[in-house]
Write an enzyme that holds these catalytic residues in place. Structure first.
Site, PDB file in Angstrom:
ATOM      1  N   HIS A   1      49.198  20.256  -3.228  1.00 20.21           N
ATOM      2  CA  HIS A   1      48.687  21.469  -2.575  1.00 20.21           C
ATOM      3  C   HIS A   1      47.884  22.355  -3.525  1.00 20.21           C
ATOM      4  O   HIS A   1      48.351  22.660  -4.624  1.00 20.21           O
ATOM      5  CB  HIS A   1      49.836  22.336  -2.030  1.00 20.21           C
ATOM      6  CG  HIS A   1      51.020  21.567  -1.559  1.00 20.21           C
ATOM      7  ND1 HIS A   1      51.147  21.130  -0.266  1.00 20.21           N
ATOM      8  CD2 HIS A   1      52.131  21.142  -2.212  1.00 20.21           C
ATOM      9  CE1 HIS A   1      52.290  20.485  -0.147  1.00 20.21           C
ATOM     10  NE2 HIS A   1      52.906  20.468  -1.309  1.00 20.21           N
TER      11      HIS A   1
ATOM     12  N   LEU B   1       0.844  -1.197   0.000  1.00 18.07           N
ATOM     13  CA  LEU B   1       0.000   0.000   0.000  1.00 18.07           C
ATOM     14  C   LEU B   1       0.881   1.250   0.000  1.00 18.07           C
ATOM     15  O   LEU B   1       1.650   1.475   0.935  1.00 18.07           O
ATOM     16  CB  LEU B   1      -0.908  -0.007   1.236  1.00 18.07           C
ATOM     17  CG  LEU B   1      -1.727  -1.285   1.443  1.00 18.07           C
ATOM     18  CD1 LEU B   1      -2.604  -1.157   2.677  1.00 18.07           C
ATOM     19  CD2 LEU B   1      -2.588  -1.588   0.203  1.00 18.07           C
ATOM     20  N   ALA B   2       0.771   2.042  -1.057  1.00 18.92           N
ATOM     21  CA  ALA B   2       1.695   3.171  -1.205  1.00 18.92           C
ATOM     22  C   ALA B   2       1.013   4.390  -1.812  1.00 18.92           C
ATOM     23  O   ALA B   2       1.651   5.221  -2.450  1.00 18.92           O
ATOM     24  CB  ALA B   2       2.867   2.735  -2.087  1.00 18.92           C
TER      25      ALA B   2
ATOM     26  N   ASN C   1       5.324   7.624   9.908  1.00 16.85           N
ATOM     27  CA  ASN C   1       4.296   8.598   9.523  1.00 16.85           C
ATOM     28  C   ASN C   1       4.809  10.027   9.570  1.00 16.85           C
ATOM     29  O   ASN C   1       4.380  10.867   8.787  1.00 16.85           O
ATOM     30  CB  ASN C   1       3.081   8.484  10.450  1.00 16.85           C
ATOM     31  CG  ASN C   1       2.418   7.131  10.335  1.00 16.85           C
ATOM     32  OD1 ASN C   1       2.328   6.573   9.243  1.00 16.85           O
ATOM     33  ND2 ASN C   1       1.984   6.586  11.446  1.00 16.85           N
TER      34      ASN C   1
ATOM     35  N   THR D   1      -6.868   2.370   3.772  1.00 23.42           N
ATOM     36  CA  THR D   1      -6.103   1.163   3.425  1.00 23.42           C
ATOM     37  C   THR D   1      -7.005   0.044   2.877  1.00 23.42           C
ATOM     38  O   THR D   1      -6.573  -0.721   2.012  1.00 23.42           O
ATOM     39  CB  THR D   1      -5.322   0.661   4.661  1.00 23.42           C
ATOM     40  OG1 THR D   1      -6.208   0.661   5.807  1.00 23.42           O
ATOM     41  CG2 THR D   1      -4.153   1.561   4.989  1.00 23.42           C
TER      42      THR D   1
ATOM     43  N   ASN E   1      -1.112  -3.315  16.144  1.00 18.92           N
ATOM     44  CA  ASN E   1      -1.172  -3.896  14.795  1.00 18.92           C
ATOM     45  C   ASN E   1       0.009  -3.381  13.972  1.00 18.92           C
ATOM     46  O   ASN E   1       0.206  -2.176  13.827  1.00 18.92           O
ATOM     47  CB  ASN E   1      -2.502  -3.486  14.147  1.00 18.92           C
ATOM     48  CG  ASN E   1      -2.551  -3.819  12.659  1.00 18.92           C
ATOM     49  OD1 ASN E   1      -1.983  -4.824  12.230  1.00 18.92           O
ATOM     50  ND2 ASN E   1      -3.236  -2.987  11.891  1.00 18.92           N
TER      51      ASN E   1
ATOM     52  N   ASP F   1       5.255   1.830   4.340  1.00 26.07           N
ATOM     53  CA  ASP F   1       6.113   2.721   5.148  1.00 26.07           C
ATOM     54  C   ASP F   1       6.804   1.988   6.291  1.00 26.07           C
ATOM     55  O   ASP F   1       6.932   2.500   7.388  1.00 26.07           O
ATOM     56  CB  ASP F   1       5.281   3.891   5.687  1.00 26.07           C
ATOM     57  CG  ASP F   1       4.123   3.442   6.590  1.00 26.07           C
ATOM     58  OD1 ASP F   1       3.925   2.227   6.727  1.00 26.07           O
ATOM     59  OD2 ASP F   1       3.438   4.311   7.156  1.00 26.07           O
TER      60      ASP F   1
ATOM     61  N   LYS G   1       6.228  10.332   1.679  1.00 25.20           N
ATOM     62  CA  LYS G   1       7.316   9.806   2.523  1.00 25.20           C
ATOM     63  C   LYS G   1       8.009   8.627   1.840  1.00 25.20           C
ATOM     64  O   LYS G   1       9.177   8.348   2.081  1.00 25.20           O
ATOM     65  CB  LYS G   1       6.761   9.388   3.885  1.00 25.20           C
ATOM     66  CG  LYS G   1       5.681   8.311   3.799  1.00 25.20           C
ATOM     67  CD  LYS G   1       4.963   8.083   5.108  1.00 25.20           C
ATOM     68  CE  LYS G   1       3.775   7.147   4.922  1.00 25.20           C
ATOM     69  NZ  LYS G   1       2.964   7.027   6.136  1.00 25.20           N
TER      70      LYS G   1
ATOM     71  N   GLY H   1      -0.978   6.647  -0.091  1.00 21.99           N
ATOM     72  CA  GLY H   1      -1.335   7.709   0.872  1.00 21.99           C
ATOM     73  C   GLY H   1      -0.652   9.043   0.566  1.00 21.99           C
ATOM     74  O   GLY H   1       0.338   9.096  -0.161  1.00 21.99           O
TER      75      GLY H   1
END
Ligand code: UD1
Ligand code: CA
Length: 487
Positions: free
Chosen positions: A364, A11-12, A228, A83, A171, A105, A25, A14
């Site tokens: 140098h 799940l990506a 988060n 979700t 969870n 995440d 994120k 959000g």
């Protein structure tokens, strides 16, 4: 192919609202690797094919995944409504008997956790299995609370808690469902909750109400931490960094002040190497055995052979350094530069798109750009290759055993052939043939007694300004080099 009849949904989609950066994120790099690649790589190692649910910054996340060897498929969630809704949109992809669902995440999850979950689920013929963890004080977290009472299970989200519950654990956000169960119940989810979202976690209550078999496995909290907020990101990165440092310590790398060092994923450090305080070793770097990397140096996407010594505050990026080279302090080596065996690059020297031959030295204050340097060359202090004419970059070639005097400007394109010398302070604009000396500067003229004579003459002309050299401009009278020669 995996030995399990399992496929994964990650799940990506959000919006990462609590991250507050405006970006997903999942695109943020933790120890040099985008957050989304952690679950992706984990599932790839155990041969479980993954489908990613995307919405916010979908193209960017897709690009990150497609730049790897991971075989990923994608589903668009038209609007991030929770979700449960994200999972519902993947229904058409379900072809295995068991569907593993995982939040995107979670960068610290291990292979063992996933395998343990799958094996327990298959062995017990469970309808739903999920991962839990213990937290000493769940009330300070946003995790869903697992409530197990009288043989019933439910997960209550932190924001939906109306009363204190006896919660056994939290969870983790990793679930394994029988496909049949999902097909039957995914459409029964509602969004009657504080967030007005469709929660995947409600599927646990549905299974429990129907007295279907539910299994859990417990994992260490640190491994299932979700990210988060930026604060949680920072904590997760500290844990990952410590894991990496422990790993390289076990393999014989000595860290002087381990807690101050940053290591990325996807690096190699050889045994016997010593890493000083504040060193950053970033993505794509390989360091050989018995090297010393002194404090505050940064090495990115580069290779160093055995027995190299990088003195403090040096930066090396996208470059290749053979064994027994010395670099720094305060050196900058970049853009596909190549240092051959035993080369020495000293303080305040920038090396850009340049090859330095075996046993050659630039010790140098120099800039070497677009330069090919042969072996046993000495570059004097303050040498600048003038590689850029305002439009394009030109090459400087310095052949074997050349000696470049101090404070030279080498105007490219130019070749200085084998065993030649250039005089200190020269501006070299023409090629220098083999075994020659090139002088490119004005000849020095000494006017003996001149200063004394000039002072007397001036005092006579302006008696009132005597002893006021600054005002009368002792050197002001000399406007050009010719004026001086004519005096
Ligand atoms: C979720 C769980 C919570 C659990 C926690 C573990 C729910 C309702 N809650 O909460 O019980 O303790 O994970 O870390 O699932 N996403 C979508 N589409 C959406 C919303 C989210 O794809 O519409 C993705 C996000 O990009 C993220 C993942 O789902 O990767 C989890 O969402 P997030 O908002 O982080 O859930 P949590 O509040 O952490
Ligand atoms: Ca989360």
């Amino acid at each position: 192919m995996s030995k399990y009849s399992v496929q994964a949904i990650i799940l990506a989609a959000g919006k990462s609202k609590r991250f507050n950066t405006g970006n997903s994120k999942l695109l943020e790099k933790l120890c040099g690797q985008e957050l989304i690649l952690y679950p992706a790589r984990l599932l790839e190692t155990i041969n479980i094919p993954s489908t990613f649910v995307l919405n916010y910054q979908a193209d960017e996340i897709k690009k990150v995944l497609q730049a790897t060897s991971i075989k990923a498929s994608f589903v668009l969630q038209p609007e991030p409504k929770g979700t449960g809704d994200a999972l519902a949109h993947t229904q058409k992809t379900w072809h295995q008997n068991n569907i593993l669902v995982m939040n995107g995440d979670m960068p610290l999850v291990t292979e063992e956790i996933i395998i343990q979950l799958i094996e327990k689920h298959l062995q017990t013929n469970a309808t739903v299995s999920f991962v839990t963890a213990h937290h000493p004080n769940p009330s300070i977290t946003d995790y869903g609370r697992v409530i197990a009472q009288d043989n019933t299970f439910r997960i209550i989200e932190a924001k939906d808690l109306q009363e204190q519950h006896e919660s056994c654990c939290i969870n983790a956000g990793i679930y394994l469902f029988k496909r049949e169960f999902l097909l039957e119940h995914i459409t029964t989810l509602t969004n009657h909750n504080a967030a007005q979202e469709f929660y995947i976690t409600d599927l646990i209550k549905i299974a429990s109400d129907k007295k279907l078999t539910i299994e859990t496995i417990s994992a260490p909290f640190d491994h299932i931490r979700g990210v988060n907020t930026l604060k949680e990101f920072w904590t997760a990165e500290q844990i990952k960094r410590s894991e990496l440092i422990s790993l390289w310590m076990e393999r014989g790398v000595r860290f002087d002040v381990a807690q101050s060092v940053h290591l990325d994923m996807n690096i190699v450090i050889g045994a016997g190497t010593r890493i000083g305080a504040g060193v950053h070793i970033l993505q794509g770097t390989t360091i050989g055995n018995n090297c010393t990397i002194e404090p505050f140096s940064i090495i990115k996407n580069s290779t160093l052979g055995n027995d190299c010594h990088v003195f403090s505050h040096s930066i090396i990026s996208d470059s290749f350094i053979e064994q027994e080279c010395k670099v720094g302090p305060f050196a900058h080596i970049k853009d596909k530069s190549y240092l051959k065996h035993n080369a020495v690059i000293g303080n305040f020297v920038e090396v850009c798109r340049t090859t330095i031959g075996t046993q050659s030295k630039a010790k140098h204050l120099s800039y070497l750009g677009d330069t090919e340097i042969g072996k046993k060359v000495n570059i004097g202090a303050g040498t600048i290759t003038c590689n850029y004419d305002g439009k394009i970059k030109h090459t400087t070639i310095i052949e074997d055993e050349v000696f470049i005097g101090s404070n030279n400007t080498l105007v490219a394109p130019i070749t200085i052939e084998k065993k030649s010398y250039t005089a200190a302070g020269s501006t070299i604009t023409n090629d220098v043939p083999t075994e020659s000396l090139a002088l490119g500067r004005a000849r020095q003229v000494n006017k003996e007694g001149y200063a004394k004579k000039f002072t007397k003459k001036e005092d006579k002309a302006n008696p009132e300004k005597k002893n006021k050299h600054k005002d009368s401009g002792f050197f002001g009278a000399i406007k050009t080099h010719n004026d001086l020669l004519e005096q």
